[in-house]
Write a protein that holds these residues in place. Structure first.
Motif, PDB file in Angstrom:
ATOM      1  N   ARG A  11      62.835  47.275  29.662  1.00  0.00           N
ATOM      2  CA  ARG A  11      63.000  45.893  29.215  1.00  0.00           C
ATOM      3  C   ARG A  11      64.106  45.741  28.172  1.00  0.00           C
ATOM      4  NH1 ARG A  11      58.347  43.032  30.638  1.00  0.00           N
ATOM      5  NH2 ARG A  11      57.616  43.934  32.610  1.00  0.00           N
ATOM      6  N   ASP A  12      64.028  46.529  27.106  1.00  0.00           N
ATOM      7  CA  ASP A  12      64.983  46.346  26.009  1.00  0.00           C
ATOM      8  C   ASP A  12      66.385  46.857  26.353  1.00  0.00           C
ATOM      9  OD1 ASP A  12      62.816  45.347  24.739  1.00  0.00           O
ATOM     10  OD2 ASP A  12      62.617  46.941  23.255  1.00  0.00           O
ATOM     11  N   TYR A  13      66.450  47.995  27.045  1.00  0.00           N
ATOM     12  CA  TYR A  13      67.763  48.551  27.413  1.00  0.00           C
ATOM     13  C   TYR A  13      68.186  48.176  28.828  1.00  0.00           C
ATOM     14  CZ  TYR A  13      67.075  51.372  23.202  1.00  0.00           C
ATOM     15  OH  TYR A  13      66.874  51.777  21.906  1.00  0.00           O
ATOM     16  N   GLU A  14      67.319  47.397  29.514  1.00  0.00           N
ATOM     17  CA  GLU A  14      67.627  46.848  30.838  1.00  0.00           C
ATOM     18  C   GLU A  14      68.035  47.934  31.841  1.00  0.00           C
ATOM     19  OE1 GLU A  14      70.545  43.818  30.229  1.00  0.00           O
ATOM     20  OE2 GLU A  14      69.155  42.484  29.190  1.00  0.00           O
ATOM     21  N   LEU A  15      67.289  49.042  31.825  1.00  0.00           N
ATOM     22  CA  LEU A  15      67.568  50.136  32.761  1.00  0.00           C
ATOM     23  C   LEU A  15      66.659  50.107  33.977  1.00  0.00           C
ATOM     24  CD1 LEU A  15      68.211  53.092  30.274  1.00  0.00           C
ATOM     25  CD2 LEU A  15      69.873  51.666  31.477  1.00  0.00           C
ATOM     26  N   GLY A  16      65.761  49.117  34.045  1.00  0.00           N
ATOM     27  CA  GLY A  16      64.934  48.960  35.230  1.00  0.00           C
ATOM     28  C   GLY A  16      63.828  49.998  35.358  1.00  0.00           C
ATOM     29  N   PHE A 132      48.919  39.491  22.009  1.00  0.00           N
ATOM     30  CA  PHE A 132      49.897  40.462  22.514  1.00  0.00           C
ATOM     31  C   PHE A 132      49.163  41.650  23.099  1.00  0.00           C
ATOM     32  CE2 PHE A 132      49.054  41.470  18.093  1.00  0.00           C
ATOM     33  CZ  PHE A 132      48.769  42.821  18.145  1.00  0.00           C
ATOM     34  N   ARG A 133      49.880  42.460  23.860  1.00  0.00           N
ATOM     35  CA  ARG A 133      49.379  43.751  24.342  1.00  0.00           C
ATOM     36  C   ARG A 133      50.581  44.628  24.652  1.00  0.00           C
ATOM     37  NH1 ARG A 133      46.831  41.640  30.027  1.00  0.00           N
ATOM     38  NH2 ARG A 133      48.710  41.637  31.291  1.00  0.00           N
ATOM     39  N   LYS A 134      50.326  45.825  25.163  1.00  0.00           N
ATOM     40  CA  LYS A 134      51.387  46.822  25.303  1.00  0.00           C
ATOM     41  C   LYS A 134      52.577  46.304  26.108  1.00  0.00           C
ATOM     42  CE  LYS A 134      50.808  50.169  28.205  1.00  0.00           C
ATOM     43  NZ  LYS A 134      50.263  51.375  28.874  1.00  0.00           N
ATOM     44  N   THR A 135      52.309  45.640  27.226  1.00  0.00           N
ATOM     45  CA  THR A 135      53.387  45.185  28.095  1.00  0.00           C
ATOM     46  C   THR A 135      53.837  43.763  27.773  1.00  0.00           C
ATOM     47  OG1 THR A 135      51.744  44.494  29.733  1.00  0.00           O
ATOM     48  CG2 THR A 135      52.698  46.694  29.981  1.00  0.00           C
ATOM     49  N   HIS A 136      53.185  43.121  26.802  1.00  0.00           N
ATOM     50  CA  HIS A 136      53.565  41.763  26.403  1.00  0.00           C
ATOM     51  C   HIS A 136      53.546  41.697  24.874  1.00  0.00           C
ATOM     52  CE1 HIS A 136      52.200  41.250  30.559  1.00  0.00           C
ATOM     53  NE2 HIS A 136      52.891  40.127  30.602  1.00  0.00           N
ATOM     54  N   GLN A 137      54.524  42.316  24.255  1.00  0.00           N
ATOM     55  CA  GLN A 137      54.549  42.414  22.804  1.00  0.00           C
ATOM     56  C   GLN A 137      54.772  41.063  22.130  1.00  0.00           C
ATOM     57  OE1 GLN A 137      53.857  45.146  21.073  1.00  0.00           O
ATOM     58  NE2 GLN A 137      53.563  46.390  22.899  1.00  0.00           N
ATOM     59  N   ASN A 138      55.367  40.115  22.848  1.00  0.00           N
ATOM     60  CA  ASN A 138      55.688  38.823  22.253  1.00  0.00           C
ATOM     61  C   ASN A 138      54.832  37.689  22.814  1.00  0.00           C
ATOM     62  OD1 ASN A 138      57.851  39.929  20.676  1.00  0.00           O
ATOM     63  ND2 ASN A 138      59.085  39.993  22.548  1.00  0.00           N
ATOM     64  N   GLY A 139      53.671  38.041  23.355  1.00  0.00           N
ATOM     65  CA  GLY A 139      52.772  37.018  23.863  1.00  0.00           C
ATOM     66  C   GLY A 139      53.025  36.706  25.329  1.00  0.00           C
TER      67      GLY A 139
END
Length: 293
Positions: A11-16, A132-139
């Motif tokens: 997600r953050d580094y957009e490496l898929g 939030f949760r592990k795969t949804h840190q921002n809600g």
């Protein structure tokens, strides 16, 4: 830890979510997600916690609900001296019901109660909202809606919540604040994963079950298996409910929750094709008890 790294790179580094591999066109260059690679996956094999099944939930419910109601007005507070002399009294009735509610919610929501909702037809349900949760840190997490299950009280979050509400009203008046509270003074309350596991393992010992194979993921795995094998949910619905594999490109995510050598066998080898084996529980919806239902 690897799941967290995969999420970071994806997600953050957009490496898929493609496997990390050499670029066939450029020597010495790679593409994909570094934590999803053959080398990383070839590390130590992870042993999953044993899944909690419905019979174990029923035993816990029966034991905890029949535990004598304590005279104390606190949530199961027990003196240190009494706990030393009677280790089986590690918690009182109220605190055991608090744990029972947490067991049910953790299993049905795949380990992921915020309020009651009364629908127009008078039906009560619980809506669980997670910030939030592990795969949804921002809600951005879809709410969980939990309904009553009178045929199986050991799997009914509404009944467990109602019992906790009645106990709270009797002890404190109109309750307010958190349901699962931190430790306050000498009163025993949930305050961390470690403290929950201590109480959970004590509870398993109460019903003469070896607690060593179990962990917090037992409810996540047990809930997944309950939805698939007891409620007969399609895999797509389980993935959607649990928030797994939004694009369904990683079936192994679900499969590892459905099957593990650590789980208790559901059937004896000799009974797989036995036409006379014991029938299952009667389904309250279709009134069938055969194993093909």
């Amino acid at each position: 830890m690897r799941a967290a790294m995969s999420h970071k790179f994806s997600r953050d580094y957009e490496l898929g979510t493609q496997e990390w591999q050499a670029n066939p066109l450029i020597s010495g260059r790679f593409y994909g997600n570094p934590s999803i690679s053959t080398v990383v996956r070839a590390g130590e094999v992870v042993t999953s916690a044993r899944a909690i099944d419905e019979p174990t939930m029923k035993k816990l419910w029966t034991y905890n609900t029949q535990f004598p109601v304590e005279a104390s007005t606190s949530y199961g507070s027990t003196s240190k001296k009494r706990r030393q002399e009677h280790p089986e009294d590690w918690a009182g009735h109220s605190f055991r019901m608090l744990l029972q509610l947490l067991y049910i919610v953790s299993m049905l929501c795949l380990l992921r109660m915020s309020r009651f909702e009364k629908l127009e037809n008078g039906v009560l349900r619980i809506r669980l909202d997670l910030p939030f949760r592990k795969t949804h840190q921002n809600g951005g997490i879809a709410p969980f809606y939990l309904y009553a299950n009178p045929d199986k009280p050991w799997m009914c979050p509404v009944k467990a919540f109602a019992i906790m509400w009645q106990l709270a009203v009797a002890n404190e008046g109109t309750p307010s604040g958190y349901i699962f509270r931190k430790k306050v003074g000498h009163v025993v309350h949930l305050q961390s994963t470690d403290s929950f596991m201590e109480y959970f393992r004590n509870n398993l010992l109460d019903i003469e079950i070896d607690p060593r194979p179990y962990g917090t993921h037992s409810f996540r795995r047990g809930g997944c298996q309950y939805l698939a094998m007891v409620l007969r949910w399609p895999f797509r619905n389980i993935c959607s409910w649990g928030g797994w594999a939004e694009n369904f490109d990683n079936p192994g995510t679900l499969f590892k929750y459905l099957l593990s050598w650590t789980d208790t066998p559901l059937l004896e080898r000799e009974d797989y094709l036995n036409p006379n084996r014991t029938v299952g529980d009667v389904c309250p919806a279709c009134n069938r008890s055969c194993h093909c239902s």
